[in-house]
Scaffold this motif. Structure first.
Motif, PDB file in Angstrom:
ATOM      1  N   ALA A   1      27.319 -16.373 -12.323  1.00  0.00           N
ATOM      2  CA  ALA A   1      26.621 -16.655 -11.058  1.00  0.00           C
ATOM      3  C   ALA A   1      26.101 -15.386 -10.402  1.00  0.00           C
ATOM      4  O   ALA A   1      25.585 -15.429  -9.291  1.00  0.00           O
ATOM      5  CB  ALA A   1      27.561 -17.391 -10.105  1.00  0.00           C
ATOM      6  N   GLY A   2      26.271 -14.251 -11.087  1.00  0.00           N
ATOM      7  CA  GLY A   2      25.744 -12.998 -10.576  1.00  0.00           C
ATOM      8  C   GLY A   2      26.689 -12.233  -9.669  1.00  0.00           C
ATOM      9  O   GLY A   2      26.263 -11.304  -8.975  1.00  0.00           O
ATOM     10  N   VAL A   3      27.980 -12.600  -9.685  1.00  0.00           N
ATOM     11  CA  VAL A   3      28.964 -11.937  -8.836  1.00  0.00           C
ATOM     12  C   VAL A   3      29.669 -10.826  -9.621  1.00  0.00           C
ATOM     13  O   VAL A   3      30.109 -11.043 -10.758  1.00  0.00           O
ATOM     14  CB  VAL A   3      30.012 -12.949  -8.322  1.00  0.00           C
ATOM     15  CG1 VAL A   3      31.082 -12.236  -7.493  1.00  0.00           C
ATOM     16  CG2 VAL A   3      29.340 -14.042  -7.513  1.00  0.00           C
ATOM     17  N   ALA A   4      29.767  -9.647  -9.022  1.00  0.00           N
ATOM     18  CA  ALA A   4      30.494  -8.543  -9.651  1.00  0.00           C
ATOM     19  C   ALA A   4      31.992  -8.802  -9.555  1.00  0.00           C
ATOM     20  O   ALA A   4      32.501  -9.184  -8.500  1.00  0.00           O
ATOM     21  CB  ALA A   4      30.151  -7.226  -8.968  1.00  0.00           C
ATOM     22  N   VAL A   5      32.688  -8.614 -10.678  1.00  0.00           N
ATOM     23  CA  VAL A   5      34.129  -8.867 -10.740  1.00  0.00           C
ATOM     24  C   VAL A   5      34.840  -7.615 -11.235  1.00  0.00           C
ATOM     25  O   VAL A   5      34.442  -7.030 -12.247  1.00  0.00           O
ATOM     26  CB  VAL A   5      34.459 -10.046 -11.681  1.00  0.00           C
ATOM     27  CG1 VAL A   5      35.970 -10.262 -11.741  1.00  0.00           C
ATOM     28  CG2 VAL A   5      33.752 -11.316 -11.215  1.00  0.00           C
ATOM     29  N   ARG A   6      35.853  -7.207 -10.524  1.00  0.00           N
ATOM     30  CA  ARG A   6      36.686  -6.061 -10.928  1.00  0.00           C
ATOM     31  C   ARG A   6      38.042  -6.599 -11.362  1.00  0.00           C
ATOM     32  O   ARG A   6      38.783  -7.171 -10.566  1.00  0.00           O
ATOM     33  CB  ARG A   6      36.853  -5.098  -9.748  1.00  0.00           C
ATOM     34  CG  ARG A   6      37.952  -4.052  -9.933  1.00  0.00           C
ATOM     35  CD  ARG A   6      37.516  -2.925 -10.859  1.00  0.00           C
ATOM     36  NE  ARG A   6      38.274  -1.722 -10.586  1.00  0.00           N
ATOM     37  CZ  ARG A   6      39.468  -1.437 -11.110  1.00  0.00           C
ATOM     38  NH1 ARG A   6      40.050  -2.285 -11.949  1.00  0.00           N
ATOM     39  NH2 ARG A   6      40.078  -0.311 -10.800  1.00  0.00           N
ATOM     40  N   VAL A   7      38.366  -6.460 -12.649  1.00  0.00           N
ATOM     41  CA  VAL A   7      39.615  -6.968 -13.196  1.00  0.00           C
ATOM     42  C   VAL A   7      40.601  -5.820 -13.354  1.00  0.00           C
ATOM     43  O   VAL A   7      40.338  -4.859 -14.088  1.00  0.00           O
ATOM     44  CB  VAL A   7      39.392  -7.661 -14.554  1.00  0.00           C
ATOM     45  CG1 VAL A   7      40.714  -8.221 -15.076  1.00  0.00           C
ATOM     46  CG2 VAL A   7      38.370  -8.782 -14.419  1.00  0.00           C
ATOM     47  N   THR A   8      41.717  -5.905 -12.676  1.00  0.00           N
ATOM     48  CA  THR A   8      42.743  -4.877 -12.766  1.00  0.00           C
ATOM     49  C   THR A   8      43.754  -5.232 -13.844  1.00  0.00           C
ATOM     50  O   THR A   8      43.937  -6.406 -14.194  1.00  0.00           O
ATOM     51  CB  THR A   8      43.484  -4.721 -11.426  1.00  0.00           C
ATOM     52  OG1 THR A   8      44.084  -5.983 -11.081  1.00  0.00           O
ATOM     53  CG2 THR A   8      42.530  -4.291 -10.326  1.00  0.00           C
ATOM     54  N   GLU A   9      44.434  -4.202 -14.358  1.00  0.00           N
ATOM     55  CA  GLU A   9      45.549  -4.385 -15.288  1.00  0.00           C
ATOM     56  C   GLU A   9      46.715  -3.571 -14.751  1.00  0.00           C
ATOM     57  O   GLU A   9      46.594  -2.356 -14.571  1.00  0.00           O
ATOM     58  CB  GLU A   9      45.188  -3.925 -16.696  1.00  0.00           C
ATOM     59  CG  GLU A   9      46.355  -4.076 -17.677  1.00  0.00           C
ATOM     60  CD  GLU A   9      46.028  -3.546 -19.068  1.00  0.00           C
ATOM     61  OE1 GLU A   9      46.593  -2.504 -19.450  1.00  0.00           O
ATOM     62  OE2 GLU A   9      45.180  -4.170 -19.736  1.00  0.00           O
TER      63      GLU A   9
ATOM     64  N   LEU B   1      30.212 -17.361  -0.413  1.00  0.00           N
ATOM     65  CA  LEU B   1      30.616 -16.302   0.521  1.00  0.00           C
ATOM     66  C   LEU B   1      29.798 -15.027   0.321  1.00  0.00           C
ATOM     67  O   LEU B   1      29.943 -14.068   1.081  1.00  0.00           O
ATOM     68  CB  LEU B   1      32.108 -15.995   0.358  1.00  0.00           C
ATOM     69  CG  LEU B   1      33.070 -17.097   0.817  1.00  0.00           C
ATOM     70  CD1 LEU B   1      34.505 -16.750   0.410  1.00  0.00           C
ATOM     71  CD2 LEU B   1      32.980 -17.315   2.321  1.00  0.00           C
ATOM     72  N   ARG B   2      28.989 -14.989  -0.717  1.00  0.00           N
ATOM     73  CA  ARG B   2      28.110 -13.847  -1.035  1.00  0.00           C
ATOM     74  C   ARG B   2      28.878 -12.513  -1.129  1.00  0.00           C
ATOM     75  O   ARG B   2      28.510 -11.536  -0.496  1.00  0.00           O
ATOM     76  CB  ARG B   2      26.998 -13.730   0.010  1.00  0.00           C
ATOM     77  CG  ARG B   2      26.074 -14.927   0.078  1.00  0.00           C
ATOM     78  CD  ARG B   2      25.014 -14.814   1.152  1.00  0.00           C
ATOM     79  NE  ARG B   2      25.597 -14.865   2.503  1.00  0.00           N
ATOM     80  CZ  ARG B   2      25.757 -13.806   3.289  1.00  0.00           C
ATOM     81  NH1 ARG B   2      25.373 -12.596   2.877  1.00  0.00           N
ATOM     82  NH2 ARG B   2      26.278 -13.939   4.491  1.00  0.00           N
ATOM     83  N   PRO B   3      29.938 -12.484  -1.938  1.00  0.00           N
ATOM     84  CA  PRO B   3      30.695 -11.233  -2.041  1.00  0.00           C
ATOM     85  C   PRO B   3      29.954 -10.178  -2.853  1.00  0.00           C
ATOM     86  O   PRO B   3      29.218 -10.496  -3.794  1.00  0.00           O
ATOM     87  CB  PRO B   3      31.968 -11.668  -2.770  1.00  0.00           C
ATOM     88  CG  PRO B   3      31.529 -12.817  -3.620  1.00  0.00           C
ATOM     89  CD  PRO B   3      30.492 -13.548  -2.790  1.00  0.00           C
ATOM     90  N   ASP B   4      30.165  -8.932  -2.466  1.00  0.00           N
ATOM     91  CA  ASP B   4      29.660  -7.824  -3.273  1.00  0.00           C
ATOM     92  C   ASP B   4      30.604  -7.547  -4.440  1.00  0.00           C
ATOM     93  O   ASP B   4      30.192  -6.976  -5.452  1.00  0.00           O
ATOM     94  CB  ASP B   4      29.553  -6.560  -2.410  1.00  0.00           C
ATOM     95  CG  ASP B   4      28.574  -6.739  -1.273  1.00  0.00           C
ATOM     96  OD1 ASP B   4      27.390  -6.975  -1.550  1.00  0.00           O
ATOM     97  OD2 ASP B   4      29.004  -6.658  -0.100  1.00  0.00           O
TER      98      ASP B   4
END
Length: 249
Positions: free
Chosen positions: A77-85, A54-57
């Motif tokens: 895989a080079g995908v930026a991930v934002r992990v919330t707590e 899906l080529r997410p930013d």
């Protein structure tokens, strides 16, 4: 910006605020009901290859909802991930504001201000009710320490009996739950779909409040109405409407 959300609560928050950003969500993302984007599997078993395709930013995740192995695979895989707590109501507001206005560069939503106002207006209960709060059955699992739902209930005048347990979601035999002699049993309709029959069957003689799991455990637009919805359900379960101890939304 192209966004994939792996958390139902955050899917709703983004969809209500900037729907055009979402390109993928989980199979469990049920709000809003008319959301028409790619489905990428469950919160615990997302299709990593489909997400990458899906080529997410940005992929939005949560430290409790999602598995680190899947998040690591996305990063590899080079995908930026934002992990919330999110383990308290104030932390939910902080995370939502940061995610929406800083990470996604959206304007501050009206619903977030309304939610903060609703929670700020609560009057503390002088004597909290002691409650067993199951989240699963077979085996029985309950709210333990350091949980968002536990903080929600505490602010509404209900203290989870197992709030000091070493585990966040301990499995407790039903005999031990009954032995706690709680003032109340709180039964959400998710993740396990408790029904009105579960309380009288498992906890005879104890008032049982069947509550909306979305309002108890989701951190998004539902936060604006959660105090009123949950307080009404809790009060309706008690023998006397004013027995909850004075908490008013």
């Amino acid at each position: 910006m192209r966004v994939v959300s792996l958390v139902p609560s955050l899917t709703e928050a983004v969809a209500v605020t900037g729907r055009e950003l979402l390109v993928g969500v989980t199979d469990w993302c049920s709000e809003p009901g008319d959301l028409d984007v790619a489905r990428i599997g469950g919160t615990k078993n997302p299709d990593v290859a489909r997400i990458v395709g899906l080529r997410p930013d940005l992929v939005i995740a949560n430290e409790e909802e999602n598995r680190e192995a899947d998040l690591a695979a996305l990063r590899a895989a080079g995908v930026a991930v934002r992990v919330t707590e999110v383990r308290s109501v104030p932390q939910a507001f902080d995370e939502l504001r940061h995610l929406l206005t800083e990470d996604l560069e959206l304007s501050p939503p009206l619903w977030l201000a309304e939610a903060e106002e609703a929670w700020a207006g609560l009057v503390p209960a002088p004597t909290p009710l002691r409650a067993v709060v199951p989240i699963w059955r077979r085996p029985w699992m309950v709210l333990g320490r350091d949980t968002f739902a536990g903080d929600v209930l505490r602010r509404l005048g209900v203290e989870p009996v197992h709030a000091t347990h070493p585990e966040r979601y301990p499995a407790i035999p039903i005999e031990e739950l009954r032995a706690e002699r709680p003032d109340l049993v709180v039964l959400p309709d998710e993740p396990y779909r408790f029904t009105a029959d579960d309380g009288p069957e498992a906890f005879p003689g104890v008032p049982a409040a069947l509550v909306s799991g979305r309002h108890l455990t989701w951190y998004g637009p539902s936060l604006a109405e959660a105090p009123a919805v949950l307080t009404a359900a809790l009060r309706n379960a008690l023998p006397h409407p004013d027995a909850q101890g004075g908490t008013t939304p």
